[in-house]
Scaffold this active site. Structure first.
Site, PDB file in Angstrom:
ATOM      1  N   TYR A 473       2.495 -18.233  33.720  1.00 15.77           N
ATOM      2  CA  TYR A 473       3.027 -17.417  34.814  1.00 15.77           C
ATOM      3  C   TYR A 473       3.362 -18.225  36.065  1.00 15.77           C
ATOM      4  CZ  TYR A 473       0.051 -14.965  31.571  1.00 15.77           C
ATOM      5  OH  TYR A 473      -0.592 -14.578  30.424  1.00 15.77           O
ATOM      6  N   HIS A 474       3.955 -19.405  35.853  1.00 21.52           N
ATOM      7  CA  HIS A 474       4.317 -20.279  36.964  1.00 21.52           C
ATOM      8  C   HIS A 474       5.789 -20.681  36.928  1.00 21.52           C
ATOM      9  CE1 HIS A 474      -0.169 -21.755  36.808  1.00 21.52           C
ATOM     10  NE2 HIS A 474      -0.059 -20.549  37.346  1.00 21.52           N
ATOM     11  N   PRO A 475       6.734 -19.746  36.755  1.00 28.73           N
ATOM     12  CA  PRO A 475       8.147 -20.139  36.732  1.00 28.73           C
ATOM     13  C   PRO A 475       8.622 -20.561  38.116  1.00 28.73           C
ATOM     14  CG  PRO A 475       7.972 -17.754  36.729  1.00 28.73           C
ATOM     15  CD  PRO A 475       6.572 -18.279  36.591  1.00 28.73           C
TER      16      PRO A 475
END
Length: 538
Positions: A473-475
């Site tokens: 969840y780190h785009p």
């Protein structure tokens, strides 16, 4: 048409900070447009409650990627916050800045003002660190950072000792003098409640008369006069409305929605937009491209001793921890699922850590419909050691599918697309097993559940992590910052190349991903971005 000095699209980790800082002097009027609703929900405020928000459409965009060959054809689930505070209201709260060299590489690429030395004062000013102030940490800032070392499950200490036996040093502060090693994660909470960007920044700003926040307001298009942004069109309650920005439009909608909004407004890859019937205001091939993300996987073990599974699963355990939380704001519900972790190098030749570790004193092999089963773990004692890559070399893209602002964009994550990313993940999963095999932890392990002892060859290990990996969840980087308009979307002042009155301020501007969780750097970006806006407004 109403006019505000600044119109901010998005109230997430960066947007909340921008709104607070631009309005603090009282000289500027600020409007914040948030597509979601309120953050005043029990499972948002309770730290471990994010298992309940993981799929909840009331607070979560629930994006899905395209089926990805790198993930054995799986379509990955991408939760992103759709409420005040954005993803800071539904994340795991681990407070990591990244490695200093990450930011120094940003500056070396031509982004003046973005070195670690430049940004350290901002990081310190943001924090109210429970451990106290030192050369690296700050106090009395808006974001309270909690020291969880006294509250972690006892098995966590065994993990730390095993990692030390595997060759990693103990590190008391991953945001301090060095990042490498293992230790207990600090998290963004206060008094047992989530410390989101909304709580730390936006809620205080909303008390000011010069700040207005519109919820359930979906921005559909940036309005331009010539090449200058002058306002925003948005939908709210079934009606299309417009608002004018007297000074600037600031897009802080995140790494998915920021490039989406630019593309809907005619800013992006010309051929793609033209093919959808969108008039191209300003062609830039980088809008939505250069997508980078961290990929993670868990190795799960059946334990010989009780873990949090035996406390969080039965009704009496739920009642016990629930009362502990409601009465005292203490216990497992007041923490993150990631009690501890660390950073290591898969090769001694790496200049800095390229892998991140996570330790969870419970297991969630058995799925539960409609939520991430954090609050209902497996019926047997289990725990997990997870990891994710820090600086993958694979690149993806996010492109709109049509002119309809409500249609989700196409997300092509392109996971494990390079030999480099595959090789370092292979080395990393082998190191996880090395930690589990150390005496401090091995005596507490009955068996490896996932992937299981039969998975041993390199080919089988690669096949396994392709099947079971997913985003952590780190785009970032879909509106990347850089001095060259041919290779980037915004300049070092976060102004969109070739356009006036328009900036992007959120994690989409990262030139490259950072080594660690991206929430603290996103908040820092909001702080730094507001600083340059105010400087340029003088």
């Amino acid at each position: 048409m109403q006019t505000y000095d600044f119109v901010i699209v998005g109230s997430g980790s960066a947007g909340s900070v921008v709104a607070e800082r631009l309005s603090a002097s009282g000289r500027h009027s600020v409007l914040v447009l948030e597509a979601g609703g309120s953050d005043r929900r029990f499972y948002v405020q309770m730290p471990l409650g994010y298992g309940k928000t993981f799929f909840d459409p009331a607070v979560n965009w629930n994006y899905r990627t395209e089926p990805d060959p790198g993930l054995a054809g799986n379509a990955d689930h991408w939760p992103r916050g759709k409420l005040l505070g954005g993803s800071s209201s539904i994340n795991a709260m681990v407070w990591i800045r990244g490695h200093p060299a990450d930011y120094d590489s940003w500056a070396a690429a031509g982004n003046s003002g973005w070195s670690y030395a430049d940004l350290l004062p901002a990081f310190k000013a943001i924090e109210d660190n429970q451990a106290g102030a030192d050369d690296w940490r700050g106090v009395r800032g808006p974001v309270h950072v909690t020291d969880c070392s006294a509250d972690v499950h006892p098995l966590t200490r065994r993990y730390l000792k095993a990692a030390e036996q595997a060759g990693l040093p103990f590190n008391p502060d991953f945001n301090g003098a060095t990042q490498e090693g293992v230790g207990i994660y600090q998290i963004s909470t206060k008094d047992g409640r989530r410390m989101s960007a909304a709580r730390a920044f936006l809620r205080p700003a909303m008390k000011r008369t010069n700040v207005r926040v519109e919820m359930n307001a979906l921005a559909t298009r940036i309005l331009f006069e010539g090449k200058r942004a002058v306002g925003v069109e948005y939908e709210q309650g079934g009606r299309t409305q417009t608002v004018r920005a007297g000074r600037e439009v600031i897009v802080s909608a995140g790494s998915v929605n920021s490039p989406q909004l630019l593309q809907l407004s005619g800013v992006g890859p010309g051929n793609h937009l033209g093919g959808l019937g969108i008039d191209v205001l300003h062609a830039n091939e980088n809008v939505g491209r250069n997508l980078q993300d961290h990929l993670g996987i868990n190795y799960t073990f059946r334990a010989r001793t009780a873990t949090l599974n035996q406390l969080l699963r039965p009704w009496w355990g739920k009642a016990l921890v629930g009362m502990q939380y409601l009465l005292l704001r203490k216990g497992p519900l007041s923490l993150s699922m990631n009690n501890a972790g660390g950073f290591f190098r898969t090769d001694a030749g790496e200049a800095r850590p390229n892998m991140q570790l996570y330790f969870q004193a419970f297991s969630t092999v058995i799925p539960k419909s409609g939520e991430r089963p954090i609050l209902t773990p497996d019926p047997w004692p289990g725990f997990s050691i997870g990891l994710s890559n820090c600086r993958p070399t694979s690149r993806g893209e996010i492109m709109i599918r049509s002119r309809d602002s409500r249609q989700y964009p196409q997300i092509v994550a392109n996971a494990y697309a390079t030999d480099h990313d595959v090789a370092e993940m292979l080395a990393a999963v082998k190191f996880v097993r090395r930690i589990a095999a150390q005496p401090a932890l091995a005596e507490f392990i009955e068996e490896e559940i996932l992937p299981g002892p039969s998975v041993t060859s390199d080919d089988d290990l690669i096949q396994d992590f392709r099947k079971r990996s997913g985003t952590v969840y780190h785009p970032v980087s879909t509106c990347r910052m850089g001095p060259d308009p041919a290779k980037s979307v915004v300049d070092a002042r976060l102004r969109v190349h070739g356009l006036g009155g328009l900036r992007v301020i959120d994690a989409s501007i990262f030139p490259e991903n950072i080594s660690g969780n991206t929430n603290a750097p996103s908040i820092m970006t909001g702080w730094k971005g507001a600083e340059v806006v105010l400087e340029d407004s003088e």
